[in-house]
Design an enzyme around this catalytic site. Structure first.
Site, PDB file in Angstrom:
ATOM      1  N   GLN A 328       0.830  -1.210   0.000  1.00  0.00           N
ATOM      2  CA  GLN A 328       0.000   0.000   0.000  1.00  0.00           C
ATOM      3  C   GLN A 328       0.860   1.254   0.000  1.00  0.00           C
ATOM      4  OE1 GLN A 328      -3.340  -0.440   0.072  1.00  0.00           O
ATOM      5  NE2 GLN A 328      -4.003   1.689   0.144  1.00  0.00           N
ATOM      6  N   GLU A 329       1.956   1.218   0.739  1.00  0.00           N
ATOM      7  CA  GLU A 329       2.796   2.405   0.891  1.00  0.00           C
ATOM      8  C   GLU A 329       3.701   2.661  -0.308  1.00  0.00           C
ATOM      9  OE1 GLU A 329       2.783   4.683   3.068  1.00  0.00           O
ATOM     10  OE2 GLU A 329       1.721   3.895   4.809  1.00  0.00           O
TER      11      GLU A 329
END
Length: 475
Positions: A328-329
């Site tokens: 996600q990051e």
């Protein structure tokens, strides 16, 4: 030789006890009380529970991303219905049919050949696609030594020549039924061995290696597998084109009606064509399975799996959850930097990196260690408030994204407005999502002011959904 021995033992056991097994299965089926769970109950819960099979077309994870023909269809359907999608995987059709009848799942989303005779509590949907059943046989032995010397096998082209042959298929599949009908049509016996523990693509692999002689599968899947096993032949059809459908309980007519109407409309869209072509016709897509970051062949999410496991284990965190957060990051790019100055795999802000001793944020090991330590720090500060560990992880993830102060504000707002401050979904998450509204960020119980809450709201949902997919396919 181990696989051959296992398959032979299975074949002998199944052939000798076929009648007994059939009677036993019939007895089991009649003893199952059909669940009455239908569309109203599903909507009330807000979750549609689905099982699909784990293979290189229907459901897998590639470079951290859950993918698959069935998965994308299911995502489109759940979005259309406004329901949360709960996906599990199981390649055993017998178990799937039992779980469907009991109400443990609502849909079997697979390439099930729709038949009129499946009247034991099962109903088939409008077809999502069509395909013939194909005999899979070996053209030549794989040339592992690359000598160029190939000995070609005699291939079956006439279905009459299947008389007396042994064909391995998935247990309770439409392939077994078709072969039984074919035996009647040709007026001779075909030895049909139904294997419970092998998925269709595993049987195709056994044919390619020469461990079994024949199997049967759908033509679209057979042609995809030619890209992995060029020594196979998939030119002999044993059926006319058949409807490939999902399955639901006979006691869920409203759910079936909604699925049918949606499929009729959705199959006319460009989006459906895009999904079908992506998994069955696109040459680039079918070669994904050859790469290391495919959950079926390579078994990796990223280059950093071992580091993630080692650092996560220090704090007893599930490495698959950390991997989902890293995806996600940063999508696993170690040198990426955000507009706000966050760096590395876990997108550490400079102050956070300093606090946890991260000297070089672009160093994967340092960045992962710092990120996991930060998660642990957040967890310790929330532990006395949110005592349920599974519930607390949602608060921790949101805090990692937007800051602990904004999450504490949302908890205070939930308590003030009569919601549960210790429950995330439909309670605290609502107030974080709406913390950009003056009514809430100007409230006296709010200490940290304005927050654009849409990002952390989706951040938690997406990480946890991906985590569930990782748990499906990764040890």
């Amino acid at each position: 030789m181990g696989k051959i021995f296992t398959v032979i033992l299975s074949a002998l056991a199944l052939l000798l006890s076929a009648c007994f097994q059939e009677k036993e299965n019939d007895a089991k089926d009649t003893s199952i009380e059909l669940s009455e769970r239908d569309l109203n109950e599903i909507k009330e819960e807000g979750v549609v529970r689905v099982v699909t099979n784990y293979n290189s077309t229907n459901y897998f994870v590639y470079k951290g991303t859950p993918m698959g023909y069935q998965l994308e269809l299911l995502q489109e359907f759940s979005n259309y219905m406004g329901l949360k999608l709960d996906v599990t995987i199981n390649n055993d059709l017998s178990t799937n049919y039992r779980n469907l009848k009991k109400g443990a799942i609502d849909i079997i989303a697979s390439n099930l050949a729709a038949t009129l005779e499946k009247n034991d509590g099962i109903r088939f949907s409008e077809p999502h696609s069509f395909s013939r059943q194909i005999l899979v046989q070996q053209r030549y032995q794989p040339d592992n030594g690359n000598t160029g010397n190939r000995e070609y096998n005699k291939l079956i082209r006439n279905q009459l020549n299947l008389a007396g042959e042994t064909i391995y298929v998935q247990k309770e599949s439409a392939y077994a039924k078709r072969l039984r009908n074919l035996a009647q049509e040709i007026g001779d016996s075909i030895n049909i061995v139904e294997i419970a523990d092998y998925e269709v693509e595993q049987l195709i692999g056994l044919v390619a290696s020469g461990e079994i002689k024949y199997t049967v599968c759908d033509e679209n899947l057979a042609r995809v597998n030619l890209n992995y096993y060029p020594n196979l032949d998939v030119e002999t059809a044993i059926s006319f084109p058949q409807k490939l459908s999902w399955a639901v309980r006979s006691t869920s007519p409203d759910l079936l009606n909604v699925i049918d109407n949606w499929l009729i409309s959705f199959k006319k869209t460009a989006r459906y064509n895009q999904i079908y072509q992506k998994y069955y016709l696109n040459k680039r897509s079918v070669h994904l399975v050859d790469e290391g970051f495919h959950s079926i062949k390579g078994g990796q999410v990223s280059d950093f799996d071992e580091m993630i496991k080692e650092e996560s284990n220090k704090f007893n965190w599930d490495w698959r959850l950390i991997a989902s957060l890293i995806y996600q990051e940063s999508r696993f790019f170690p040198k990426v930097e955000s507009w706000a100055g966050a760096q590395g795999l876990m997108q550490l802000m400079p102050g956070t990196a300093d606090r946890f001793g991260v000297v070089n944020p672009e160093n994967p090991r340092q960045n992962i260690r710092g990120g996991v330590e930060f998660l642990k720090w957040l967890d310790e500060r929330l532990e006395s408030r949110v005592t349920d560990p599974e519930e607390r992880i949602k608060f921790v993830l949101a805090s990692y994204n937007v800051g602990l102060g904004h999450v504490l504000d949302a908890m205070n707002l939930a308590e003030k407005y009569g919601k549960d401050p210790l429950v995330w979904e439909n309670n605290v998450d609502y107030y974080l999502l709406h913390k950009s509204e003056p009514k809430f960020f100007n409230d006296p119980v709010v200490k940290f002011g304005y927050c654009r809450g849409e990002e952390p709201y989706h951040y938690v949902t997406e990480i946890l959904e991906r985590y569930e997919h990782y748990k499906n396919v990764m040890e």
